[in-house]
Design an enzyme around this catalytic site. Structure first.
Site, PDB file in Angstrom:
ATOM      1  N   CYS A  24     -10.094  20.062 -45.159  1.00  0.00           N
ATOM      2  CA  CYS A  24      -8.676  20.023 -45.116  1.00  0.00           C
ATOM      3  C   CYS A  24      -7.734  18.996 -44.293  1.00  0.00           C
ATOM      4  O   CYS A  24      -7.924  18.807 -43.146  1.00  0.00           O
ATOM      5  CB  CYS A  24      -8.253  21.545 -44.264  1.00  0.00           C
ATOM      6  SG  CYS A  24      -6.646  21.666 -43.866  1.00  0.00           S
ATOM      7  N   CYS A  27      -5.255  20.026 -41.633  1.00  0.00           N
ATOM      8  CA  CYS A  27      -6.115  20.211 -40.241  1.00  0.00           C
ATOM      9  C   CYS A  27      -6.629  19.230 -39.422  1.00  0.00           C
ATOM     10  O   CYS A  27      -6.754  18.966 -38.291  1.00  0.00           O
ATOM     11  CB  CYS A  27      -7.554  20.934 -40.836  1.00  0.00           C
ATOM     12  SG  CYS A  27      -7.163  22.655 -41.693  1.00  0.00           S
TER      13      CYS A  27
END
Length: 99
Positions: A24, A27
């Site tokens: 991600c 993230c």
């Protein structure tokens, strides 16, 4: 999920859980912000990261639908929850309401 459950239920200080995934992008952008907040508030806040791919039961239990998702717990109770990667000042503002 036993150790995770103990961490969020048996802690005197609030616990910020960062549900993330290694693949991600947002993230990865949020990681340095989370690490900085962890250092800045180490006396008032415990921070843990939970990889949803390695811990799908925790993610499912807390209905994490997207990553990153941040959940602030205190003694097992959810105080605040947000999906996405907020800017540091916004995240800090939210956390200061509870710590």
């Amino acid at each position: 999920m036993g150790k995770f459950r103990d961490l969020i239920h048996n802690n005197e200080t609030p616990v910020l859980v960062d549900f993330y995934a290694s693949w991600c992008g947002p993230c990865q952008m949020l990681t340095p912000v989370i690490e900085e907040l962890s250092r800045s508030y180490k006396e008032k806040l415990k921070v843990i990261k939970v990889d949803i791919d390695k811990n799908p039961s925790a993610a499912q239990h807390y209905q994490v639908r997207g990553v990153p998702t941040l959940i602030l717990f205190h003694k097992g109770k959810i105080l605040w929850q947000q999906s996405g990667a907020p800017p540091k000042h916004e995240l800090e503002k939210q956390l200061q309401r509870y710590i």
